[in-house]
Design an enzyme around this catalytic site. Structure first.
Site, PDB file in Angstrom:
ATOM      1  N   GLU A 143       0.827  -1.205   0.000  1.00 41.03           N
ATOM      2  CA  GLU A 143       0.000   0.000   0.000  1.00 41.03           C
ATOM      3  C   GLU A 143       0.865   1.259   0.000  1.00 41.03           C
ATOM      4  O   GLU A 143       1.578   1.516   0.970  1.00 41.03           O
ATOM      5  CB  GLU A 143      -0.912   0.036   1.227  1.00 41.03           C
ATOM      6  CG  GLU A 143      -1.788   1.283   1.268  1.00 41.03           C
ATOM      7  CD  GLU A 143      -2.508   1.459   2.590  1.00 41.03           C
ATOM      8  OE1 GLU A 143      -3.525   2.170   2.614  1.00 41.03           O
ATOM      9  OE2 GLU A 143      -2.049   0.883   3.600  1.00 41.03           O
ATOM     10  N   GLU A 240     -11.602   2.998   6.034  1.00 40.99           N
ATOM     11  CA  GLU A 240     -10.499   3.402   6.904  1.00 40.99           C
ATOM     12  C   GLU A 240     -10.547   4.909   7.120  1.00 40.99           C
ATOM     13  O   GLU A 240      -9.709   5.662   6.627  1.00 40.99           O
ATOM     14  CB  GLU A 240      -9.153   2.976   6.302  1.00 40.99           C
ATOM     15  CG  GLU A 240      -8.023   3.042   7.318  1.00 40.99           C
ATOM     16  CD  GLU A 240      -6.670   2.663   6.746  1.00 40.99           C
ATOM     17  OE1 GLU A 240      -5.928   1.940   7.419  1.00 40.99           O
ATOM     18  OE2 GLU A 240      -6.350   3.100   5.625  1.00 40.99           O
TER      19      GLU A 240
END
Length: 264
Positions: A143, A240
């Site tokens: 990521e 998130e």
């Protein structure tokens, strides 16, 4: 519409951590993710999932000394043994939680470390980790994280992650495409989503720039989530974000996506 996973490190924080599983299920979530599980025994977390008919989507490998500012070990030369020990700990939890993928944090760049040494350490660690996870039928996610939120982070652009994934050429190494980080670091979110879609194994969303609910800020998520559908995305979308007020009070965006309160 994609399937959503509640991020229990950031959502439902009005409650103790183990109570957040029930709260997420009550709001219609069937999947959860969080940053780290390691403060709890894997059996305890497995029971929380089972009691609430939830499935684990993702969590991070141990990041090193988080309190001291470490944000992953993968790019750090000389820390390979510690990285391997962290990997084994993560695998133990993933198997107990029936979690299909792990995110391996890259780490922040130590001052004065040559780029070649960072890249060699990163590639070597990711290759070993991917082989180990493949043995267990698990995916490894990379990521990019924007440098406003995490200054000095080694992996910060989608193109970097894509190049490493293509260089490694291992089928279980996938891109974790975070819309918030992409917009904060680079922009052109929809263009990069299209370009790197074949590499994506997991997505995450939040409003930009304040990282609140996805119906706040400059990104138009009805379009972006529709684009995921149009591209044929079959994976999960992790929520998130930090709620601007209470978690439940901010779930209007989820209701607009057709997810209703209640279980099953």
């Amino acid at each position: 519409m994609p399937r959503f996973a509640a991020n229990l490190s950031m959502m439902f924080t009005e409650r103790p951590f183990l109570d957040r599983f029930s709260a997420a299920a009550d709001q219609g979530f069937q999947w959860v993710e969080y940053l780290f599980p390691y403060d709890f025994a894997p059996e305890e977390l497995a029971r929380a999932l089972e009691r609430n008919a939830l499935r684990q989507a993702l969590f991070n490998m141990p990041p090193g000394d988080w309190a001291a500012g470490e944000r992953g070990l993968a790019c750090l030369p000389g820390r390979e043994k510690e990285f391997d020990a962290a990997l084994e700990k993560a695998v133990l939890y993933a198997k107990a939680l029936n979690c299909p993928r792990l995110h391996v944090m890259a780490g922040t760049i130590p001052a004065g470390t040559p780029a070649t040494a960072l890249q060699a350490a990163y590639l070597g660690n990711i290759h070993r980790a991917a082989e180990r996870l493949a043995d267990e039928g698990l995916e490894l996610c990379l990521e990019p994280i924007n440098r406003y939120s995490m200054p000095g982070y080694f992996l910060h652009e989608q193109e970097q992650a894509a190049a490493y994934i293509q260089r490694l050429d291992m089928p279980n190494v996938r891109l974790q495409f975070d819309f918030f980080h992409c917009q904060m670091e680079q922009g052109d979110v929809s263009g990069r989503l299209r370009r790197f879609f074949p590499l994506i194994g997991h997505c995450q969303i939040a409003g930009v720039p304040d990282r609140h609910e996805p119906d706040q800020g400059e990104l138009h998520y009805p379009y972006l989530l529709g684009l995921l559908d149009a591209l044929g995305y079959q994976g999960l979308v992790g929520c998130e974000y930090t709620p601007a007020a209470g978690t439940e009070e901010g779930l209007g965006w989820l209701r607009a996506c057709g997810v209703r309160p209640g279980r099953g």
